[in-house]
Design a protein around this motif. Structure first.
Motif: not given
Length: 303
Positions: A4-10, A83-87, A89-95, A144-146
């Motif tokens: 899961l390297a490179g994946r972003v989880a909340l 929170l989501i705006d920060q995610i 801005a910093e990571y460009g994605r949420l998986d 997430l759906i991006k």
């Protein structure tokens, strides 16, 4: 394997219990795990528990992931949006979104019918267990759906099959836990056109921090709790469900699970997973076939 390297989880509601176990196992698989909750080292929520989001983030780091603690009250629209705006801005994605917010153990008045249960506490339970999940999904899913392959895991207590056959009393508890299952079903329809997946999961008899206190044991000597209740032998660690969740996240064919309701025991069989002690507890089958059937405790064939 850092699959899961490179994946972003909340992990929303990752302070303790199942959320902590899931965050740890996502981290062990190499993910960047953002852990949210209301209790930090500097501020304790009304829950009054000692566990903190910083501790969970540190456990993620120890297992090889990247843990990030962010204080968020998921009933507050502006906090969740920020929170989501920060995610983004910093990571460009949420998986991966894990919706594990609950926080109502001390509000439930076990055994009381709806007309005797404190109404304010009951309505607060619904707010914490249902509204938080809706608010989080509302602000999170556009990000997430991006990307194709996004995953939403709704954490509850009980599978759809089990909860449909049992009254998970009292009224407010039953409504909370069944609603989360239905929520995952609804999201599975709305996310499917974007090639994303939503499902609900449940631990079995989980040895959370609160459960260990209830039995006056620690994880190191948890088996002493069997003296208090022989059925405690079927219990599992929070990381057992965490391993199941990480396996789903790694699965390239996870969309086949879209809309399903699965237990930690189901996931263990599906992905050949084991708890920290090398066992495979199948709590809900045990509860249905042994506990509810009034049989004496015997975990043979169930763990």
């Amino acid at each position: 394997m850092n699959s899961l390297a490179g994946r972003v989880a909340l992990v929303a509601g990752g302070t303790r219990g199942a959320g902590r176990g899931i965050a740890m196992e996502l981290g062990a698989a190499g993910a960047t795990v953002i852990v949210t909750g209301r209790t930090t080292r500097n501020e304790t929520s009304e829950y009054g528990r000692p566990e903190t989001i910083e501790e969970t983030a540190e456990l993620v780091n120890e297992l090889g992931g990247t843990g990030i603690a962010m204080k968020v009250d998921h009933l507050e629209y502006d906090q969740v949006k920020a929170l989501i705006d920060q995610i983004e801005a910093e990571y460009g994605r949420l998986d991966i979104l894990v919706n594990d917010i609950w926080g109502s153990e001390y509000l439930v008045e076990w055994g009381k019918p709806v007309w005797e249960h404190d109404l304010e506490k009951g309505m607060r339970i619904l707010r914490l267990a249902i509204d938080t999940h809706i608010v989080t999904s509302h602000y999170t899913l556009p990000l997430l759906i991006k990307n194709k392959g996004g995953l939403v895991i709704e954490v509850t207590d009980g599978t759809e099959e089990f909860n449909n056959s049992m009254y998970r009393q009292p009224f407010f508890y039953d409504l909370s836990k069944s609603s989360v299952i239905r929520m995952a079903k609804a999201l599975s329809h709305e996310l499917s056109p974007y090639e994303c997946t939503a499902l609900s999961v449940t631990p079995g008899w989980m040895r959370s921090e609160i459960m260990l206190e209830e039995f006056d044991v620690t994880e190191e000597n948890w088996q002493d709790g069997i003296k208090k209740d022989p059925h405690f032998a079927i219990s599992e660690t929070p990381r057992f469900l965490g391993r199941g969740n990480a396996a789903i996240a790694k699965d390239p064919d996870k969309h086949r699970l879209n809309g399903q309701s699965l237990s930690s025991g189901d996931l263990a069989k599906m992905y050949d997973l084991y708890d920290l002690d090398g066992t495979q507890p199948d709590s809900f089958r045990y509860i249905a076939e042994v506990v509810e059937a009034g049989k004496p405790a015997n975990i043979e064939g169930y763990k």
